[in-house]
Design an enzyme around this catalytic site. Structure first.
Site, PDB file in Angstrom:
ATOM      1  N   TYR A  62       0.868  -1.202  -0.114  1.00  0.00           N
ATOM      2  CA  TYR A  62      -0.126  -0.007   0.129  1.00  0.00           C
ATOM      3  C   TYR A  62       1.046   1.325   0.044  1.00  0.00           C
ATOM      4  O   TYR A  62       1.591   1.565   0.994  1.00  0.00           O
ATOM      5  CB  TYR A  62      -0.798   0.018   1.229  1.00  0.00           C
ATOM      6  CG  TYR A  62      -2.147  -0.939   1.202  1.00  0.00           C
ATOM      7  CD1 TYR A  62      -2.266  -1.787   0.211  1.00  0.00           C
ATOM      8  CD2 TYR A  62      -2.717  -1.184   2.336  1.00  0.00           C
ATOM      9  CE1 TYR A  62      -3.498  -2.598   0.295  1.00  0.00           C
ATOM     10  CE2 TYR A  62      -3.889  -2.175   2.407  1.00  0.00           C
ATOM     11  CZ  TYR A  62      -4.129  -3.016   1.569  1.00  0.00           C
ATOM     12  OH  TYR A  62      -5.002  -3.863   1.268  1.00  0.00           O
ATOM     13  N   PHE A 219     -13.087  -4.063   1.194  1.00  0.00           N
ATOM     14  CA  PHE A 219     -13.905  -3.465   0.074  1.00  0.00           C
ATOM     15  C   PHE A 219     -15.453  -3.472   0.613  1.00  0.00           C
ATOM     16  O   PHE A 219     -16.411  -3.538  -0.303  1.00  0.00           O
ATOM     17  CB  PHE A 219     -13.716  -4.051  -1.261  1.00  0.00           C
ATOM     18  CG  PHE A 219     -12.637  -3.519  -2.026  1.00  0.00           C
ATOM     19  CD1 PHE A 219     -11.700  -2.851  -1.245  1.00  0.00           C
ATOM     20  CD2 PHE A 219     -12.442  -3.794  -3.183  1.00  0.00           C
ATOM     21  CE1 PHE A 219     -10.416  -2.290  -2.101  1.00  0.00           C
ATOM     22  CE2 PHE A 219     -11.254  -3.560  -3.874  1.00  0.00           C
ATOM     23  CZ  PHE A 219     -10.314  -2.625  -3.536  1.00  0.00           C
ATOM     24  N   LEU A 221     -17.254  -1.246   1.954  1.00  0.00           N
ATOM     25  CA  LEU A 221     -18.084   0.008   1.560  1.00  0.00           C
ATOM     26  C   LEU A 221     -17.606   0.231   0.110  1.00  0.00           C
ATOM     27  O   LEU A 221     -18.753   0.962  -0.540  1.00  0.00           O
ATOM     28  CB  LEU A 221     -17.656   0.967   2.658  1.00  0.00           C
ATOM     29  CG  LEU A 221     -17.763   0.991   3.972  1.00  0.00           C
ATOM     30  CD1 LEU A 221     -17.192   2.356   4.589  1.00  0.00           C
ATOM     31  CD2 LEU A 221     -19.107   0.598   4.440  1.00  0.00           C
TER      32      LEU A 221
END
Length: 290
Positions: A62, A219, A221
Site C-alpha cells: 500500500y 472493500f 463499503l
C-alpha cells in the site's frame, strides 16, 4: 463493541473488537504514494485506537510502504491489545499495476520488510494474498509462510482473496487463522476486476463458520451501496443511519465470525463507520434484507 477471537484453539489466541480499520485508503490516488492530508491520516489512526479499534489491516504494497510507516509514526510503541495484520503475496510496479510477489524468496523479503517498517519483532497475523494461478503453487507459498511461523517471524497465518477450493486446500496444509475476502451487502460473490478476480465472502462463509475462522471483509463499503430505493436504503431510513452504516451493521449481524475493517481517509467518516457497531437489527430486518 463485541469481540472475536482469532485462532482460539492455539496457544496464542488473539481477541479483538469486532470492527477493525483497514488502512488502504490512507494512501494517495490509486493506492499509491503519500496521503493528501498526512496529519489527518495520522489522526485517523490515533482516533481509531482511542475509539476502541484493536485490529488494523495493512500491507507493505500500500503506497508502497506508506501505510506501514503511518502506523508506526502514529501508534508506536503499540498498545498491548492492538493487533496489526499485514498481507504478502503481491507487489506494485511503477505503472501502479498489481502483480504476484509470491515465491518463497519474495514472501520472506516481504515479511522482513514488514517487520522493519512496522518496527516489530513478530507480526501477529499475516494474510497470504493469492493472485491467481501462476508458477508458484499454493502448497509452496503456504509452506514458506508456515516455515516463517516456525521461525517466530509470524504468529498466525491467514489467506486472502481465496476461492472455496483454495481455502479447502489451505486447511489441509496447516492451521489457517483467518480469511480476508471481498464482502458486502451488495457484493457477495466473485467480482471481476482489471487486475483479476476477487472471490466473495459468501463463497467461503460456511467453511469459516465450520472451522471457527474469522472472515474479514475487505472493500465492504466500496461496492456496498446498491441503487437508490433498495431494501438497504429503506432499512437505513428506518434506523436513521446512512446506507454505509447499515451495510456494516448487516455484516456484523450476518455472522458472528465476520470482522469488518472499513477503511476511509476521512476522520468524520471513521467516526460514522464506528457508530455502526451500535446499530441493532432485528431478525425481521435481517430477513427483509435477505
Amino acid at each position: 463493541m463485541q469481540t472475536i477471537t482469532i485462532a482460539p484453539k492455539s496457544t496464542q489466541p488473539l481477541t479483538v473488537n469486532r470492527l477493525g480499520y483497514g488502512t488502504m485508503r490512507l494512501t494517495g490516488p490509486e493506492i499509491w504514494g503519500e496521503p493528501a492530508n498526512r496529519p489527518e491520516a495520522l489522526q485517523i489512526l490515533r482516533t481509531a485506537v482511542e475509539s476502541g479499534v484493536t485490529f488494523i489491516d495493512t500491507a507493505d504494497y500500500y503506497g508502497e510502504d506508506v501505510t506501514n510507516r503511518l502506523i508506526r509514526e502514529a501508534l508506536h510503541p503499540y498498545p498491548s491489545e492492538l493487533v496489526i495484520c499485514t498481507k504478502v503475496g503481491a507487489t506494485r510496479r511503477p505503472d501502479k499495476s498489481w502483480v504476484p510477489y509470491n515465491t518463497p524468496e519474495n514472501l520472506r523479503a516481504s515479511i522482513d520488510n514488514n517487520l522493519r517498517t512496522l518496527r516489530q519483532e513478530q507480526i501477529q497475523l499475516v494474510h497470504l494474498r493469492l493472485m491467481g494461478h501462476g508458477p508458484v503453487s499454493l502448497d509452496e507459498q503456504l509452506g514458506a509462510m508456515f516455515e516463517m511461523q516456525q521461525e517466530g517471524k509470524i504468529q498466525h497465518v491467514g489467506l486472502s482473496n481465496v476461492t472455496r477450493e483454495e481455502l479447502q486446500t489451505g486447511l489441509q496444509l496447516g492451521e489457517i487463522a483467518t480469511v480476508e475476502n471481498m464482502y458486502s451487502y451488495a457484493q457477495r460473490t466473485t467480482m471481476k476486476l482489471p487486475h483479476g478476480a476477487n472471490p466473495g465472502g459468501e463463497e467461503v462463509l460456511d467453511l469459516c463458520e465450520q472451522h471457527g475462522i474469522p472472515l474479514i471483509p475487505f472493500f465492504s463499503l466500496l461496492h456496498a451501496l446498491p441503487k437508490t430505493g433498495s431494501k438497504i436504503a429503506e432499512v437505513a431510513r428506518q434506523h436513521n443511519v446512512s446506507e454505509a452504516q447499515l451495510n456494516l451493521a448487516w455484516l456484523l449481524h450476518k455472522s458472528p465470525c465476520l470482522l469488518p475493517i472499513p477503511g476511509t481517509s476521512s476522520l468524520a467518516h471513521l467516526r460514522e463507520n464506528l457508530q455502526a457497531a451500535a446499530i441493532r437489527l432485528s431478525p425481521e430486518d435481517m430477513a427483509y434484507l435477505e
